[in-house]
Write a protein that holds these residues in place. Structure first.
Motif, PDB file in Angstrom:
ATOM      1  N   VAL A   1       0.472  -1.273  -0.145  1.00 20.04           N
ATOM      2  CA  VAL A   1       0.109   0.120  -0.039  1.00 20.04           C
ATOM      3  C   VAL A   1       0.674   1.002   0.314  1.00 20.04           C
ATOM      4  N   PRO A   2       1.067   2.231  -1.139  1.00 19.15           N
ATOM      5  CA  PRO A   2       0.978   3.274  -1.461  1.00 19.15           C
ATOM      6  C   PRO A   2       1.061   3.808   0.176  1.00 19.15           C
ATOM      7  N   ALA A   3       1.987   4.863   0.578  1.00 15.13           N
ATOM      8  CA  ALA A   3       2.112   5.681   1.895  1.00 15.13           C
ATOM      9  C   ALA A   3       0.866   6.761   1.608  1.00 15.13           C
ATOM     10  N   CYS A   4       1.089   7.404   0.322  1.00 13.37           N
ATOM     11  CA  CYS A   4      -0.160   8.086   0.296  1.00 13.37           C
ATOM     12  C   CYS A   4      -1.983   7.797   0.647  1.00 13.37           C
ATOM     13  N   VAL A   5      -1.594   6.775   0.655  1.00 13.20           N
ATOM     14  CA  VAL A   5      -3.073   5.743   0.809  1.00 13.20           C
ATOM     15  C   VAL A   5      -4.021   6.951   1.884  1.00 13.20           C
ATOM     16  N   TRP A   6      -3.190   5.581   2.824  1.00 16.19           N
ATOM     17  CA  TRP A   6      -3.759   6.412   4.361  1.00 16.19           C
ATOM     18  C   TRP A   6      -4.072   7.668   4.359  1.00 16.19           C
ATOM     19  N   PRO A   7      -3.889   8.291   4.406  1.00 10.77           N
ATOM     20  CA  PRO A   7      -3.530  11.032   4.226  1.00 10.77           C
ATOM     21  C   PRO A   7      -5.381  10.596   3.577  1.00 10.77           C
ATOM     22  N   ALA A   8      -5.054  10.510   2.274  1.00 14.55           N
ATOM     23  CA  ALA A   8      -5.708  10.453   1.206  1.00 14.55           C
ATOM     24  C   ALA A   8      -7.263   9.466   2.192  1.00 14.55           C
ATOM     25  N   VAL A   9      -6.889   8.193   2.049  1.00 11.96           N
ATOM     26  CA  VAL A   9      -8.695   7.517   3.155  1.00 11.96           C
ATOM     27  C   VAL A   9      -9.126   8.717   4.125  1.00 11.96           C
ATOM     28  N   GLU A  10      -8.089   9.085   4.851  1.00 10.03           N
ATOM     29  CA  GLU A  10      -8.708  10.482   6.163  1.00 10.03           C
ATOM     30  C   GLU A  10      -8.669  11.502   5.524  1.00 10.03           C
ATOM     31  N   ALA A  11      -8.193  11.972   4.735  1.00 15.91           N
ATOM     32  CA  ALA A  11      -9.012  12.781   3.824  1.00 15.91           C
ATOM     33  C   ALA A  11     -10.016  13.003   3.669  1.00 15.91           C
ATOM     34  N   LEU A  12     -10.908  12.409   3.392  1.00 17.13           N
ATOM     35  CA  LEU A  12     -12.401  11.394   2.554  1.00 17.13           C
ATOM     36  C   LEU A  12     -13.136  11.115   3.770  1.00 17.13           C
ATOM     37  N   GLN A  13     -12.335  10.851   4.386  1.00 14.64           N
ATOM     38  CA  GLN A  13     -13.422  10.646   5.651  1.00 14.64           C
ATOM     39  C   GLN A  13     -13.551  11.227   6.437  1.00 14.64           C
ATOM     40  N   SER A  14     -13.229  12.663   6.377  1.00  8.86           N
ATOM     41  CA  SER A  14     -13.326  13.725   7.265  1.00  8.86           C
ATOM     42  C   SER A  14     -14.192  14.750   6.047  1.00  8.86           C
ATOM     43  N   GLN A  15     -14.262  14.835   5.107  1.00  9.84           N
ATOM     44  CA  GLN A  15     -15.625  14.870   4.245  1.00  9.84           C
ATOM     45  C   GLN A  15     -16.612  14.049   4.264  1.00  9.84           C
ATOM     46  N   GLY A  16     -17.037  12.951   5.100  1.00 10.81           N
ATOM     47  CA  GLY A  16     -18.078  11.963   4.944  1.00 10.81           C
ATOM     48  C   GLY A  16     -18.493  11.097   4.058  1.00 10.81           C
ATOM     49  N   VAL A  17     -17.124  10.778   3.609  1.00 13.70           N
ATOM     50  CA  VAL A  17     -17.313   9.828   2.218  1.00 13.70           C
ATOM     51  C   VAL A  17     -17.411   8.810   3.188  1.00 13.70           C
ATOM     52  N   ARG A  18     -17.444   7.481   2.597  1.00 17.81           N
ATOM     53  CA  ARG A  18     -17.630   6.098   3.394  1.00 17.81           C
ATOM     54  C   ARG A  18     -16.509   5.217   2.202  1.00 17.81           C
ATOM     55  N   LEU A  19     -15.871   4.365   2.713  1.00 18.41           N
ATOM     56  CA  LEU A  19     -15.052   3.864   2.257  1.00 18.41           C
ATOM     57  C   LEU A  19     -15.050   2.030   2.412  1.00 18.41           C
ATOM     58  N   SER A  20     -15.614   1.595   1.250  1.00 18.11           N
ATOM     59  CA  SER A  20     -16.235   0.433   1.579  1.00 18.11           C
ATOM     60  C   SER A  20     -14.710  -1.186   0.290  1.00 18.11           C
ATOM     61  N   LEU A  21     -14.309  -1.764   1.137  1.00 19.54           N
ATOM     62  CA  LEU A  21     -13.316  -2.689   0.479  1.00 19.54           C
ATOM     63  C   LEU A  21     -14.386  -3.991  -0.663  1.00 19.54           C
ATOM     64  N   ILE A  22     -13.956  -4.117  -1.718  1.00 18.09           N
ATOM     65  CA  ILE A  22     -14.176  -4.459  -2.582  1.00 18.09           C
ATOM     66  C   ILE A  22     -13.562  -5.654  -3.334  1.00 18.09           C
ATOM     67  N   THR A  23     -13.462  -7.193  -3.128  1.00 13.78           N
ATOM     68  CA  THR A  23     -12.079  -7.808  -3.714  1.00 13.78           C
ATOM     69  C   THR A  23     -12.595  -9.282  -4.193  1.00 13.78           C
ATOM     70  N   GLY A  24     -12.139  -9.738  -4.453  1.00 10.36           N
ATOM     71  CA  GLY A  24     -11.847 -11.319  -4.462  1.00 10.36           C
ATOM     72  C   GLY A  24     -11.208 -12.368  -4.085  1.00 10.36           C
ATOM     73  N   ARG A  25     -10.462 -11.303  -2.640  1.00  7.30           N
ATOM     74  CA  ARG A  25      -9.589 -11.619  -1.115  1.00  7.30           C
ATOM     75  C   ARG A  25     -10.848 -12.537  -0.693  1.00  7.30           C
ATOM     76  N   PRO A  26     -10.185 -13.059  -0.110  1.00  6.79           N
ATOM     77  CA  PRO A  26     -11.303 -13.888   1.207  1.00  6.79           C
ATOM     78  C   PRO A  26     -11.564 -12.788   2.285  1.00  6.79           C
ATOM     79  N   GLY A  27     -12.355 -12.507   3.122  1.00  9.23           N
ATOM     80  CA  GLY A  27     -12.172 -12.087   4.550  1.00  9.23           C
ATOM     81  C   GLY A  27     -11.734 -12.366   5.687  1.00  9.23           C
ATOM     82  N   ARG A  28     -10.039 -12.527   5.005  1.00 13.21           N
ATOM     83  CA  ARG A  28      -9.279 -12.401   6.625  1.00 13.21           C
ATOM     84  C   ARG A  28      -8.212 -12.107   6.289  1.00 13.21           C
ATOM     85  N   GLY A  29      -6.981 -12.083   6.758  1.00 13.21           N
ATOM     86  CA  GLY A  29      -5.193 -11.209   6.588  1.00 13.21           C
ATOM     87  C   GLY A  29      -5.997  -9.983   6.399  1.00 13.21           C
ATOM     88  N   HIS A  30      -5.049  -9.568   5.459  1.00 12.20           N
ATOM     89  CA  HIS A  30      -4.236  -8.446   5.114  1.00 12.20           C
ATOM     90  C   HIS A  30      -5.919  -7.724   4.319  1.00 12.20           C
TER      91      HIS A  30
END
Length: 87
Positions: A19-48
């Motif tokens: 995960v690039p270092a810029c991702v988590w600050p961008a996530v926090e910026a979106l969250q502070s604006q009221g944007v919800r983020l949901s993960l969508i993946t082919g991976r199982p719901g465990r681990g990373h």
């Protein structure tokens, strides 16, 4: 206004070097604006994948196994930490 963004894991959230270092600050910026983020993946719901989902939205809905499993993280401290909505 955008209220919900679905984030894929491989090739979107996670690159060749993780995960690039810029991702988590961008996530926090979106969250502070009221944007919800949901993960969508082919991976199982465990681990990373589960850890990424919790970091994106610890109270959100997240989609795993290409839509076969949708997990809802609990908002009630007396209930299990997560439960499947759709399996």
């Amino acid at each position: 206004m955008v209220q919900l963004v679905f984030v894929d894991v491989d090739g979107t959230l996670v690159g060749k070097e993780g995960v690039p270092a810029c991702v988590w600050p961008a996530v926090e910026a979106l969250q502070s604006q009221g944007v919800r983020l949901s993960l969508i993946t082919g991976r199982p719901g465990r681990g990373h994948a589960l850890a990424y989902a919790r970091r994106l939205d610890p109270m959100g809905l997240h989609v795993f196994e290409s839509g076969a499993v949708v997990l809802a993280f609990s908002r009630d401290p007396h209930s299990p930490a997560l439960h499947p909505l759709l399996v």
